[in-house]
Design an enzyme around this catalytic site. Sequence first.
Site, PDB file in Angstrom:
ATOM      1  N   GLU A 100      -7.215   4.868   7.349  1.00 29.37           N
ATOM      2  CA  GLU A 100      -6.994   6.293   7.026  1.00 29.37           C
ATOM      3  C   GLU A 100      -8.201   6.873   6.277  1.00 29.37           C
ATOM      4  OE1 GLU A 100      -3.116   5.781   5.226  1.00 29.37           O
ATOM      5  OE2 GLU A 100      -2.355   5.234   7.208  1.00 29.37           O
ATOM      6  N   GLY A 133       1.962   2.331  10.638  1.00 30.37           N
ATOM      7  CA  GLY A 133       2.932   3.420  10.501  1.00 30.37           C
ATOM      8  C   GLY A 133       3.600   3.822  11.810  1.00 30.37           C
ATOM      9  N   GLU A 192      -5.973  -4.843  10.154  1.00 31.72           N
ATOM     10  CA  GLU A 192      -4.960  -3.820  10.399  1.00 31.72           C
ATOM     11  C   GLU A 192      -5.270  -3.062  11.692  1.00 31.72           C
ATOM     12  OE1 GLU A 192      -2.796  -2.684   6.560  1.00 31.72           O
ATOM     13  OE2 GLU A 192      -4.473  -1.334   6.778  1.00 31.72           O
ATOM     14  N   HIS A 199      -9.689   1.320   4.279  1.00 30.56           N
ATOM     15  CA  HIS A 199      -8.461   1.507   5.063  1.00 30.56           C
ATOM     16  C   HIS A 199      -8.754   2.457   6.226  1.00 30.56           C
ATOM     17  CE1 HIS A 199      -4.446   2.770   6.185  1.00 30.56           C
ATOM     18  NE2 HIS A 199      -4.016   1.655   5.615  1.00 30.56           N
ATOM     19  N   LYS A 240       0.222   4.282  -0.430  1.00 30.98           N
ATOM     20  CA  LYS A 240      -0.378   5.523   0.072  1.00 30.98           C
ATOM     21  C   LYS A 240      -0.037   6.686  -0.874  1.00 30.98           C
ATOM     22  CE  LYS A 240      -0.272   3.457   4.576  1.00 30.98           C
ATOM     23  NZ  LYS A 240      -0.333   3.581   6.013  1.00 30.98           N
ATOM     24  N   SER A 253       2.830  -2.143  10.228  1.00 31.26           N
ATOM     25  CA  SER A 253       4.278  -2.231  10.447  1.00 31.26           C
ATOM     26  C   SER A 253       4.844  -3.625  10.177  1.00 31.26           C
ATOM     27  CB  SER A 253       4.644  -1.774  11.865  1.00 31.26           C
ATOM     28  OG  SER A 253       4.230  -0.427  12.056  1.00 31.26           O
ATOM     29  N   ASN A 289       0.883  -1.175   0.000  1.00 35.32           N
ATOM     30  CA  ASN A 289       0.000   0.000   0.000  1.00 35.32           C
ATOM     31  C   ASN A 289       0.919   1.223   0.000  1.00 35.32           C
ATOM     32  OD1 ASN A 289      -1.787   2.053   0.462  1.00 35.32           O
ATOM     33  ND2 ASN A 289      -2.354   1.417   2.535  1.00 35.32           N
TER      34      ASN A 289
HETATM   35  P1  PGA Z   1       2.472   0.283   7.546  1.00 39.37           P
HETATM   36  O1  PGA Z   1       1.068   0.542   6.827  1.00 39.37           O
HETATM   37  O2  PGA Z   1       2.984  -1.041   7.042  1.00 39.37           O
HETATM   38  O3  PGA Z   1       3.340   1.436   7.159  1.00 39.37           O
HETATM   39  O4  PGA Z   1       2.195   0.221   9.016  1.00 39.37           O
HETATM   40  C1  PGA Z   1       0.175  -0.502   6.592  1.00 39.37           C
HETATM   41  C2  PGA Z   1      -1.097   0.023   5.990  1.00 39.37           C
HETATM   42  O5  PGA Z   1      -1.505   1.147   6.325  1.00 39.37           O
HETATM   43  O6  PGA Z   1      -1.732  -0.653   5.175  1.00 39.37           O
END
Ligand code: PGA
Length: 256
Positions: free
Chosen positions: A101, A177, A171, A99, A15, A217, A13
């Site tokens: 976000e 993140g 998630e 997601h 982003k 992460s 992903n």
């Molecule tokens: P990350 O993000 O691996 O940077 O924690 C995962 C995601 O948001 O899908």
Amino acid sequence: MNLRYRKTVIAGNWKMNMNISEVRNFIAELRPHSLEAKHCEVVLCVPFTHISAAVRAAKGTKIQIGAQNCHFEKSGAFTGEVSAQMLQSAGCKYVIIGHSERRELFGETDKIITDKVNAALEAGLRPILCVGEPLTVREQGSTLDYVRCQLRAVLSECSAENIRKITIAYEPIWAIGTGLTATAAQAEEVCECIRTLLRTTYGARVARGISILYGGSMNAGNAAELLAREHIDGGLIGGASLKVPSLVDIISGAKQ
Ligand code: PGA
């Protein structure tokens, strides 16, 4: 993972990162490794503007290109939005939906997410449906109820035939993140609970064929341990998917 019944999926992903020349270079560097990655499906979910370049660069490889969002209507007066049909016609195979976000920063509700999943399915895309709890919910000990509730909203409008085309990503928001990863036991507990809900809704045969990913992460250092668990069938990877070597290490970690 359980390769007998389901596919391992390693999905990046990206982003709101990278520019178009970086996409081309990334895929050119990933290309030889992806040809070796017979054991899993490698997906890159790129920004809308990069989809065509990514599809072209990935031609002749097994790398699949995905988007990170779509609108639930097919067309119309929705300035700034992109429909699932448009993504499909641009060469996308996957689309991330729900997601955290999108839920937190853009106010996407379970109803909007359900509509988007249905729009994606109708357009022939494979949705990667994200669920996961915030830290307060984990601390209260209500994670399983929270995730079940997010998932039920979508399942209540999804047939057994369609659910087979969906990949689910667990998630935990506190792990995204942040560098904090759920332990393999924590991630497995939720992924197993998701599979149990799928089993009670659609029956054992359907449930055992659905890939459930972990995201938050995930990196080259922790992927193999997470992926060794029975109900964790891959990863949705943010930060660690932006560099070819770490993505390749994660793909290698997905070999049983
Ligand atoms: P990350 O993000 O691996 O940077 O924690 C995962 C995601 O948001 O899908």
